[in-house]
Scaffold this motif. Structure first.
Motif, mmCIF file in Angstrom:
data_model
loop_
_atom_site.group_PDB
_atom_site.id
_atom_site.type_symbol
_atom_site.label_atom_id
_atom_site.label_comp_id
_atom_site.label_asym_id
_atom_site.label_seq_id
_atom_site.Cartn_x
_atom_site.Cartn_y
_atom_site.Cartn_z
ATOM 1 N N ASP A 109 0.924 -1.256 -0.053
ATOM 2 C CA ASP A 109 -0.135 0.156 -0.010
ATOM 3 C C ASP A 109 0.823 1.168 0.086
ATOM 4 O O ASP A 109 1.572 1.717 1.116
ATOM 5 N N THR A 111 0.184 4.263 0.070
ATOM 6 C CA THR A 111 -0.361 5.336 1.100
ATOM 7 C C THR A 111 0.105 5.108 2.325
ATOM 8 O O THR A 111 0.822 5.979 3.092
ATOM 9 N N SER A 166 -2.318 11.111 -6.508
ATOM 10 C CA SER A 166 -3.345 10.019 -6.897
ATOM 11 C C SER A 166 -2.746 8.642 -6.370
ATOM 12 O O SER A 166 -1.533 8.768 -6.087
ATOM 13 N N GLY A 167 -3.454 7.744 -6.498
ATOM 14 C CA GLY A 167 -2.960 6.280 -6.122
ATOM 15 C C GLY A 167 -1.874 5.744 -6.770
ATOM 16 O O GLY A 167 -0.730 5.396 -6.486
ATOM 17 N N ARG A 170 1.475 7.828 -6.206
ATOM 18 C CA ARG A 170 2.011 7.346 -4.914
ATOM 19 C C ARG A 170 2.796 5.919 -5.066
ATOM 20 O O ARG A 170 3.868 5.839 -4.519
ATOM 21 N N ALA A 194 -3.620 -2.515 -4.287
ATOM 22 C CA ALA A 194 -4.299 -1.512 -3.594
ATOM 23 C C ALA A 194 -4.753 -0.276 -4.779
ATOM 24 O O ALA A 194 -5.335 0.725 -4.407
ATOM 25 N N LEU A 195 -4.477 -0.605 -5.989
ATOM 26 C CA LEU A 195 -4.780 0.142 -7.035
ATOM 27 C C LEU A 195 -5.789 -0.090 -8.108
ATOM 28 O O LEU A 195 -6.178 -1.210 -7.823
ATOM 29 N N ASP A 196 -6.463 0.778 -8.691
ATOM 30 C CA ASP A 196 -7.541 0.637 -9.624
ATOM 31 C C ASP A 196 -7.154 -0.291 -10.741
ATOM 32 O O ASP A 196 -5.760 -0.334 -11.124
#
Length: 330
Positions: A109, A111, A166-167, A170, A194-196
């Protein structure tokens, strides 16, 4: 994404884990009761090679990541990096060792793994100061900007905080932070989970391009077998702390020899096989707490279990062509 070229085998593996184990005492239980998170595992990674590590939750993948990155100390066994034993010192001392920069981790992750009080520049520069002991501001800036460029991070984002990204951005920061010290081995712990979905493909392509460009070795940990098949040249399958099968990716996917590997591959969604009968895993997993060393860990769910499986633990044996499996009937 195109498949990566094969890398020639190196006479001395870049990383060679030998009989690696991590056992944890179980609180509130009798003395000597241990949870076998990783149990007597051998794992080799060659120079420039991408090895996939797969298995269901609880199989020991995350513990292997922490052991190989020297984030925790093993209970027994050793890890050789380029032939040098890096388990000769404790984890606390290894942090200050020059060898620490040779192995870096991209965490699951982005984040959670980034310090929210650090700007992107500080996050990428931190390993340079800690691991390489760099203090020259110009040199640090040059290396940070080069790493940001390699991962496709626009220069204007380098002064932002993680919450302003954005994800996918990051994720790029996490990769830049890992490669800025020019490691030999990059451990990727579910780096896209953890990403789209749309962002996952972009990050996977980036990782493939970085390996081809920088010549790093990868240990790619993932639940997504399709990604492993695309990115890796060899696959290691774990079950309840044990390695149950190893093999070249195409050979293992075409002809899996261990019943657990067969079930994993059969679970991959494929409309062409929708009407086919697939292997089912009935029963409950065995407990990893003080398991019987003479009993196959998989026998309680195995469709081929026999009397031999509860009296003799199957060893990982060579089946030819670089493929090995820990099954009496492989």
């Amino acid at each position: 994404m195109t498949a990566l070229p094969e890398y020639a085998a190196h006479p001395t593996p870049l990383l060679d884990a030998q009989r690696l184990s991590k056992l944890y005492p179980v609180k509130g239980s009798a003395k000597g009761t241990l949870l076998h998170a990783v149990d007597d595992v051998d794992l080799r990674i060659g120079a420039g090679e991408c090895v996939g590590l797969v298995g269901e939750s609880g199989c020991g993948k995350s513990t292997m990541v922490r052991l190989l990155a020297r984030l925790i100390d093993p209970t027994s066994g050793q890890i050789l990096m380029g032939g040098k034993d890096i388990t000769g010192m404790t984890q606390a001392k290894f942090v200050a060792s020059p060898d620490r920069g040779r192995i870096q981790v991209v965490f699951q992750d982005p984040t959670e793994s980034l310090n929210p009080s650090f700007r992107v520049f500080q996050a990428i520069a931190d390993p340079l100061r800690r691991l390489l002991r760099l203090s020259d501001a110009d040199e640090i800036a040059t290396r940070v900007n080069r790493a940001a460029t390699l991962v496709g991070l626009p220069r204007e984002l380098v002064q932002r905080y993680p919450h302003q990204l954005s994800g996918g951005q990051r994720a790029r920061v996490g990769i830049a932070r890992a490669i800025v010290v020019e490691p030999e081995l990059l451990i990727l712990d579910e780096p896209t989970s953890a990403l789209d979905v749309s962002v996952q493909a972009v990050i996977l392509r980036l990782l493939a391009d970085l390996r081809a460009r920088l010549g790093m070795s990868y240990l790619f940990v993932s639940h997504d077998l399709n990604v492993v098949r695309l990115l890796c040249s060899r696959v290691v399958v774990m079950y309840l702390g044990k390695v149950v099968e190893v093999g070249p990716v195409e050979q293992l996917f075409a002809n899996p020899r261990h019943p657990y590997t067969q079930a994993l591959i059969a679970s991959i969604p494929d409309p062409a096989r929708r009407r086919e009968a697939r292997p089912r895993l009935d029963g409950s997993p065995s407990s990893p707490i003080s398991p019987d060393p003479n009993v196959c860990r998989f026998q309680s769910r195995c469709p081929r279990a026999a009397a031999e499986c509860v009296t003799t633990m199957p060893a990982l044996r060579d089946l030819g062509g670089g493929q090995s499996a820990a099954c009496h009937f492989a």
